[in-house]
Design a protein around this motif. Sequence first.
Motif, mmCIF file in Angstrom:
data_model
loop_
_atom_site.group_PDB
_atom_site.id
_atom_site.type_symbol
_atom_site.label_atom_id
_atom_site.label_comp_id
_atom_site.label_asym_id
_atom_site.label_seq_id
_atom_site.Cartn_x
_atom_site.Cartn_y
_atom_site.Cartn_z
ATOM 1 N N VAL A 64 0.866 -1.186 0.000
ATOM 2 C CA VAL A 64 0.000 0.000 0.000
ATOM 3 C C VAL A 64 0.897 1.229 0.000
ATOM 4 C CG1 VAL A 64 -1.777 1.262 1.281
ATOM 5 C CG2 VAL A 64 -1.784 -1.248 1.285
ATOM 6 N N SER A 65 0.553 2.219 -0.824
ATOM 7 C CA SER A 65 1.354 3.446 -0.870
ATOM 8 C C SER A 65 0.443 4.654 -1.077
ATOM 9 C CB SER A 65 2.407 3.357 -1.980
ATOM 10 O OG SER A 65 1.802 3.121 -3.232
ATOM 11 N N ALA A 66 1.016 5.815 -0.924
ATOM 12 C CA ALA A 66 0.268 7.059 -1.107
ATOM 13 C C ALA A 66 -0.218 7.173 -2.544
ATOM 14 C CB ALA A 66 1.156 8.253 -0.763
ATOM 15 N N PHE A 67 -1.334 7.861 -2.741
ATOM 16 C CA PHE A 67 -1.850 8.110 -4.075
ATOM 17 C C PHE A 67 -0.746 8.774 -4.898
ATOM 18 C CE2 PHE A 67 -4.030 10.399 -7.411
ATOM 19 C CZ PHE A 67 -4.981 9.480 -7.828
ATOM 20 N N PRO A 68 -0.520 8.307 -6.127
ATOM 21 C CA PRO A 68 0.610 8.796 -6.937
ATOM 22 C C PRO A 68 0.349 10.150 -7.597
ATOM 23 C CG PRO A 68 -0.635 7.179 -8.172
ATOM 24 C CD PRO A 68 -1.259 7.248 -6.809
ATOM 25 N N LEU A 69 0.572 11.213 -6.858
ATOM 26 C CA LEU A 69 0.333 12.561 -7.377
ATOM 27 C C LEU A 69 1.113 12.843 -8.662
ATOM 28 C CD1 LEU A 69 0.358 14.566 -4.036
ATOM 29 C CD2 LEU A 69 -1.614 14.021 -5.474
ATOM 30 N N ALA A 70 2.335 12.374 -8.734
ATOM 31 C CA ALA A 70 3.191 12.650 -9.888
ATOM 32 C C ALA A 70 2.788 11.877 -11.138
ATOM 33 C CB ALA A 70 4.641 12.338 -9.541
ATOM 34 N N ALA A 71 1.896 10.903 -11.014
ATOM 35 C CA ALA A 71 1.512 10.081 -12.164
ATOM 36 C C ALA A 71 0.570 10.805 -13.117
ATOM 37 C CB ALA A 71 0.866 8.782 -11.683
ATOM 38 N N GLY A 72 0.001 11.922 -12.679
ATOM 39 C CA GLY A 72 -0.883 12.682 -13.556
ATOM 40 C C GLY A 72 -2.231 12.026 -13.787
ATOM 41 N N VAL A 73 -2.728 11.288 -12.795
ATOM 42 C CA VAL A 73 -4.012 10.591 -12.934
ATOM 43 C C VAL A 73 -5.108 11.225 -12.087
ATOM 44 C CG1 VAL A 73 -2.991 8.389 -13.625
ATOM 45 C CG2 VAL A 73 -3.351 8.870 -11.203
ATOM 46 N N GLY A 74 -4.886 12.452 -11.651
ATOM 47 C CA GLY A 74 -5.880 13.163 -10.867
ATOM 48 C C GLY A 74 -5.320 13.620 -9.541
ATOM 49 N N VAL A 75 -6.159 14.364 -8.809
ATOM 50 C CA VAL A 75 -5.776 14.938 -7.520
ATOM 51 C C VAL A 75 -6.742 14.421 -6.456
ATOM 52 C CG1 VAL A 75 -5.497 17.092 -6.237
ATOM 53 C CG2 VAL A 75 -4.914 17.002 -8.666
ATOM 54 N N PRO A 76 -6.218 13.827 -5.393
ATOM 55 C CA PRO A 76 -7.087 13.295 -4.335
ATOM 56 C C PRO A 76 -7.949 14.393 -3.715
ATOM 57 C CG PRO A 76 -4.822 12.590 -3.989
ATOM 58 C CD PRO A 76 -4.803 13.596 -5.089
ATOM 59 N N LEU A 77 -9.182 14.039 -3.401
ATOM 60 C CA LEU A 77 -10.102 14.970 -2.750
ATOM 61 C C LEU A 77 -10.144 14.768 -1.242
ATOM 62 C CD1 LEU A 77 -13.052 14.820 -5.296
ATOM 63 C CD2 LEU A 77 -11.372 16.659 -4.992
ATOM 64 N N ARG A 78 -9.397 13.780 -0.760
ATOM 65 C CA ARG A 78 -9.309 13.574 0.683
ATOM 66 C C ARG A 78 -7.869 13.265 1.056
ATOM 67 N NH1 ARG A 78 -12.408 7.811 1.589
ATOM 68 N NH2 ARG A 78 -14.132 8.894 0.629
ATOM 69 N N ASP A 79 -7.498 13.685 2.244
ATOM 70 C CA ASP A 79 -6.151 13.429 2.740
ATOM 71 C C ASP A 79 -5.955 11.938 2.982
ATOM 72 O OD1 ASP A 79 -5.542 16.119 2.708
ATOM 73 O OD2 ASP A 79 -6.085 16.434 4.819
ATOM 74 N N GLY A 80 -4.745 11.484 2.780
ATOM 75 C CA GLY A 80 -4.386 10.115 3.108
ATOM 76 C C GLY A 80 -4.875 9.064 2.132
ATOM 77 N N LEU A 81 -5.302 9.461 0.942
ATOM 78 C CA LEU A 81 -5.771 8.491 -0.042
ATOM 79 C C LEU A 81 -4.603 7.597 -0.454
ATOM 80 C CD1 LEU A 81 -8.454 7.842 -1.439
ATOM 81 C CD2 LEU A 81 -7.666 9.201 -3.375
ATOM 82 N N THR A 82 -4.833 6.295 -0.479
ATOM 83 C CA THR A 82 -3.777 5.336 -0.812
ATOM 84 C C THR A 82 -4.209 4.437 -1.965
ATOM 85 O OG1 THR A 82 -4.604 3.721 0.816
ATOM 86 C CG2 THR A 82 -2.888 5.262 1.565
ATOM 87 N N ILE A 83 -3.220 3.778 -2.529
ATOM 88 C CA ILE A 83 -3.442 2.749 -3.548
ATOM 89 C C ILE A 83 -2.841 1.452 -3.037
ATOM 90 C CG2 ILE A 83 -3.516 4.359 -5.492
ATOM 91 C CD1 ILE A 83 -0.579 3.518 -6.071
ATOM 92 N N GLU A 84 -3.375 0.340 -3.523
ATOM 93 C CA GLU A 84 -2.802 -0.932 -3.124
ATOM 94 C C GLU A 84 -2.698 -1.869 -4.313
ATOM 95 O OE1 GLU A 84 -5.365 -3.581 -0.535
ATOM 96 O OE2 GLU A 84 -6.292 -1.618 -0.222
ATOM 97 N N VAL A 85 -1.733 -2.779 -4.204
ATOM 98 C CA VAL A 85 -1.447 -3.728 -5.278
ATOM 99 C C VAL A 85 -2.225 -5.015 -5.005
ATOM 100 C CG1 VAL A 85 0.362 -5.067 -6.399
ATOM 101 C CG2 VAL A 85 0.847 -2.737 -5.628
ATOM 102 N N LEU A 86 -2.871 -5.491 -6.065
ATOM 103 C CA LEU A 86 -3.532 -6.797 -6.048
ATOM 104 C C LEU A 86 -2.802 -7.694 -7.025
ATOM 105 C CD1 LEU A 86 -7.288 -5.715 -6.292
ATOM 106 C CD2 LEU A 86 -5.908 -6.045 -4.237
ATOM 107 N N GLU A 87 -2.828 -8.998 -6.763
ATOM 108 C CA GLU A 87 -2.119 -9.938 -7.612
ATOM 109 C C GLU A 87 -2.950 -11.209 -7.790
ATOM 110 O OE1 GLU A 87 2.492 -10.950 -7.964
ATOM 111 O OE2 GLU A 87 1.617 -11.635 -6.084
ATOM 112 N N LYS A 88 -2.792 -11.843 -8.941
ATOM 113 C CA LYS A 88 -3.494 -13.096 -9.219
ATOM 114 C C LYS A 88 -2.557 -14.049 -9.924
ATOM 115 C CE LYS A 88 -7.510 -14.964 -11.639
ATOM 116 N NZ LYS A 88 -8.720 -14.611 -12.416
#
Length: 175
Positions: free
Chosen positions: A147-171
């Motif tokens: 789990v990591s912080a929302f990737p601000l530098a990726a250019g995929v939008g701006v979080p509307l709430r503090d502490g937004l995270t992303i997580e990796v799923l695998e199959k």
Amino acid sequence: MKIDTFRHAAAADVADVARLVNLAYRPPAGAAGWTHESDLVAGERIDAARVAAMLDQQQSALLLGFADGRLVACVHVEKEGDSSYIGMLAVDPALQTAGAGKCMLARAEEFARSAFGAVSTRMVVVSAREELLAFYLRRGYRKTGDVSAFPLAAGVGVPLRDGLTIEVLEKSMGG
């Protein structure tokens, strides 16, 4: 309406893909669809220039799904060693409960296996998207704990709430 035709994206599809992805991820307020993240992230998910750049990537494919000749779904698949990354799965909100997402995900996984020899696939999901996480978990994905912080530098939008995270799923693709 179900997906009846699949193909790889071409340069002529760039604007339509960008429009579809933004409609699926960031529709206007009050729009239908259960997978969007408009309440979590502002701004475009992608622009035409970034879609065009995807088409030029080596070991990468942008798969499209059509229903009655109309683009209704897309997904990006990229080789990563003996695995593949699946991202930007987008479905027209009008078809989001009709099985189009399951269909495109299965198509992406099969492509990863057959074209890239993937033994597993992985993806990244906004952690707060519980219903979307549940969708992928029902399809055999598992949380990796990455789990990591929302990737601000990726250019995929701006979080509307503090502490937004992303997580990796695998199959695992099985044997």
